[in-house]
Write an enzyme that holds these catalytic residues in place. Structure first.
Site, PDB file in Angstrom:
ATOM      1  N   ARG A  19       3.351  -2.702  -0.254  1.00 50.33           N
ATOM      2  CA  ARG A  19       3.382  -2.387   1.181  1.00 50.33           C
ATOM      3  C   ARG A  19       1.978  -2.397   1.794  1.00 50.33           C
ATOM      4  O   ARG A  19       1.776  -3.009   2.848  1.00 50.33           O
ATOM      5  CB  ARG A  19       4.093  -1.056   1.416  1.00 50.33           C
ATOM      6  N   ASN A  56      10.112  -0.025   1.951  1.00 46.94           N
ATOM      7  CA  ASN A  56      10.900  -0.203   0.736  1.00 46.94           C
ATOM      8  C   ASN A  56      12.374  -0.161   1.085  1.00 46.94           C
ATOM      9  O   ASN A  56      12.809   0.682   1.884  1.00 46.94           O
ATOM     10  CB  ASN A  56      10.607   0.912  -0.277  1.00 46.94           C
TER      11      ASN A  56
END
Length: 750
Positions: A25, A43
């Site tokens: 990320r 996620n």
């Protein structure tokens, strides 16, 4: 940070694979900033979800797989255009929920950046044994479930201090959303200081420490008294210990290592690697063996211990060597619980060092060697599990429960097979509990509900009993067929294949004790087209622990049974064994493993084993150059007999080393001849090679090489061990194919 947005195009990107818990990320965030894009990353249950909007979205998508974090493994990127939102910023969103199809990531060794900080007096993580970042540290062992967020790990009990909270929230930090983030102010703590640990080891004591996947026992590998004391306390009389050195530069002091072996040692998985020993450690490390298991430090704690043990006046290429072995009682699983460790290790370790970061999943050290030009697993665990094995097709959800020794379990999900870490032997109550806990954790973390359980044919295995008690739908798979199917599944091979399975024991499809088998496999079916000549097993299973009994069976077979009493006079029952062998209806086996035992005892190398494979390993250790006895074998109606070779080993002019070289070279050549003949008869040129005997370095080199020289295509296990650690994958593959066939016959979809 503001980004120049554009309403011209917005893309929704789904990235699947090992992309959670690896810094993906923050990587996406930085990439979006580079290209001036708006949107978000989060996620999700099926990986990482990204939405990007702006002029340069195409460049973003093209670059995405090229610069991904080192621990990530992208399996698929799905891109679709959606309506633009005229967004202004890019952010990291909260995790989405839903049915999981993403993957958890294996634990990895401390990275170089963290290591630099560990020994930097100006860094706030200085000498902190739990330093980690997005690129290293615990993952699988501390995660309760997916998505891999801090709230789903054991770290949720540690409240971040201001400095760690700042790092965690800073996209420019290496610890941005690093879920195991911690420091001396807010993180886990050791129960003992480094000075106390080092003082104990330096004074010859045994220390137990809590590692990444469980407790380890450490002592000075150059102190013979310490190593012998560890053996006595652990009831591990002969089985070799692994050792740990501080850096790759130190490896050459204790062992010979090729470039491929050094690369394995330095990989982020940090496995134990078997290397040829220079024999300059305490003799009790690996008694009568030519190879020693070597590993580099895995956790920051290892680095701290080894650095502190280093002598100030040590030469540049000199440094400490410590034993690093699993902290468990003989035959039981690795210990992970603090209270249990303190109670059960008090008679083994002089000092037990705990800490307050829980281990949810026990994972032992992985063990590998380099064989036939590539890596070969002996034990697959930390650093590699839970990485999946990709199958050549999507299959129904199956649970396979493996065998009784070196146990693993496998769960299938789509076109992936998740093989568990090495669990161990299922001959104790603790072992069975660990086995059942592994099944619960693997199925729940993968969000899989198996529709069938696959198991071994043997009804006496604990794994078989578990299957029968926990499923309505069962698939029984013959032991050696499962060995072959594991390699077939790993390689995605379609069509028929010959399978040479050289193993210790497995129940035959119609009963009997198999172990040296030549099979013709296709789809869900197999046919036994050959086997090793049967040998009696006087005393049944006891003969597997006492090689002199198998040697006696050879003498009896060769008409020299009258020599048993004299040759094995030190064995109390040698005098009555001939009478037992003369009785009809005794237990017989086609096992290749028992053939190695017989050879070792005939040559005076090992009469009684203290651990599985001891006789074969000591036999192999004597080899410097193999030799082949011409006419040393016969093949009749698919049955391979080594009678002429075994007869030669008994001759007085054959010493142990000569006999070992002759046995290995001749056996390998005989197996190649056996396979070649079967390939001509069947027209099948693909040969699967598996079974525990392929952990032998000579067989794993000579037999594949001989097959290739004969124009055949050998398939060897690379991602799983050839021993029973790979059984569960083979069982799962056969069961999945059976379900597919049944569904196809009914005209339905899987």
């Amino acid at each position: 940070m503001s980004a120049a947005a554009s309403s011209e195009m917005r893309l929704r990107v789904r990235v699947s694979g090992a992309v959670q818990g690896v810094g993906f990320r923050p990587y996406v965030y930085g990439l979006a900033m580079r290209y001036g894009l708006a949107g978000f990353v989060t996620n999700g249950p099926d990986g990482v979800i990204i939405e990007v909007e702006g002029h340069r979205v195409s460049e973003f998508v093209a670059t995405l797989p090229l610069e991904a974090p080192p621990l990530s493994r992208i399996e698929d990127i799905c891109v679709r255009e959606i309506a633009a939102l005229a967004a202004k910023d890019f952010s990291i969103g909260t995790s989405e929920v839903g049915r999981l199809t993403t993957q958890m990531v294996a634990d990895t060794a401390v990275c170089q950046q963290c290591l630099d900080e560990l020994f930097d007096p100006e860094n706030r993580h200085y000498l902190y044994p739990f330093i980690s970042c997005c690129h290293c540290g615990p993952r699988y062992t501390i995660a309760e479930r997916l998505p891999y967020d801090r709230r789903n790990t054991v770290m949720k009990t540690f409240t971040l201090c201001a400095a760690c909270a700042t790092d965690y929230a800073d996209p420019a930090s290496r610890r941005f959303h690093a879920e195991a983030i911690a420091c001396p102010t807010c993180g886990p703590r050791l129960s003992q200081g480094i000075n106390a640990i080092v003082a104990a080891i330096a004074s010859g004591q045994i220390v137990a420490i809590k590692g990444l996947g469980g407790y380890q026992l450490l002592c000075d590998a150059n102190n013979q008294d310490s190593v012998e004391r560890l053996r006595r306390r652990k009831h591990r009389l002969q089985k070799p210990f692994a050792v740990m050195v501080e850096s790759i530069q130190r490896v050459g002091e204790i062992a010979e290592a090729s470039a491929a072996e050094l690369a394995l040692l330095e990989s982020v998985a940090r496995p134990i690697v078997l290397l040829r020993s220079r024999n300059n450690l305490a003799p009790a490390i690996a008694p009568d063996l030519s190879r020693v298991g070597v590993m580099l430090p895995v956790a920051p704690l290892h680095h701290l211990i080894l650095r502190a043990l280093r002598s100030p006046d040590a030469r540049e290429r000199s440094g400490p060597v410590i034993v690093a072995t699993s902290a468990n009682l003989c035959g039981e699983p690795l210990l992970i619980d603090n209270a249990q460790a303190l109670r059960r290790l008090e008679r083994i370790a002089d000092l037990v060092v705990t800490h307050d970061r829980d281990i949810l999943t026990r994972v032992d050290d992985s063990v590998l060697s380099v064989a036939a030009g590539g890596p070969q697993f002996i034990r697959r665990a930390r650093g590699y599990v839970p990485d999946p094995i990709r199958l050549e097709r999507s299959v129904p959800p199956v649970l396979a429960v493996g065998g009784a020794l070196k146990s693993t379990v496998t769960v299938t999900r789509g076109n992936q097979a998740f093989v568990s870490q090495h669990i161990g032997d299922l001959n104790t109550a603790e072992g069975i509990r660990a086995f059942e806990k592994t099944i619960r954790h693997l199925t729940s973390s993968l969000d899989v509900e198996p529709i069938v359980i696959a198991h071994d044919l043997d009804p006496d295995m604990a794994s078989t009993r578990f299957a029968e008690a926990n499923a309505r739908s069962l698939v029984a798979v013959q032991h050696h067929h499962a060995h072959a199917a594991a390699v077939i599944a790993e390689h995605g091979h379609a069509g028929p294949a010959l399978a040479l399975v050289l193993d210790g024991h497995g129940l035959g499809s119609e009963g009997g004790n198999w172990g040296g088998e030549l099979l013709l496999c296709e789809g869900t079916r197999f046919r036994r087209i050959g086997h090793l000549a049967p040998l009696q097993m006087p005393g049944g299973d006891r003969a597997a622990r006492e090689p002199w009994r198998m040697a006696s069976a050879v003498l009896h077979m060769l008409g020299r049974g009258h020599e048993i009493g004299q040759r094995f006079a030190a064995q109390r029952q040698a005098g009555c064994l001939l009478e037992l062998l003369d009785q009809p209806g005794g237990t017989a086996t086609t096992s290749a493993g028992r053939l190695f035992d017989a050879a070792a005892a005939l040559l005076g190398i090992s009469n009684v084993q203290s651990y599985e494979g001891e006789a074969a390993m000591k036999l192999e250790a004597l080899i410097r150059r193999t030799a082949i006895l011409e006419a040393g074998w016969t093949i009749n109606s698919g049955v391979l007999s080594l009678g002429p070779l075994l007869s030669r080993l008994i001759d007085d002019d054959v010493d142990a080393a000569t006999g070992a070289e002759l046995f290995h070279g001749t056996f390998a050549a005989a197996c190649v001849d056996w396979v070649m003949r079967s390939a001509r008869t069947t027209g099948v040129n693909t040969v699967v090679l598996s079974g525990g005997c392929f952990l032998n370095a000579v067989l794993s080199d000579k037999i594949p090489g001989g097959c290739r020289d004969a124009g055949l295509t050998p398939l060897v296990p690379r991602r799983l061990p050839p021993n029973d650690g790979g059984l569960s994958l083979g069982q799962a593959w056969i069961a999945a194919l059976q379900i597919a066939q049944q569904s196809s016959a009914r005209g339905g979809a899987i």
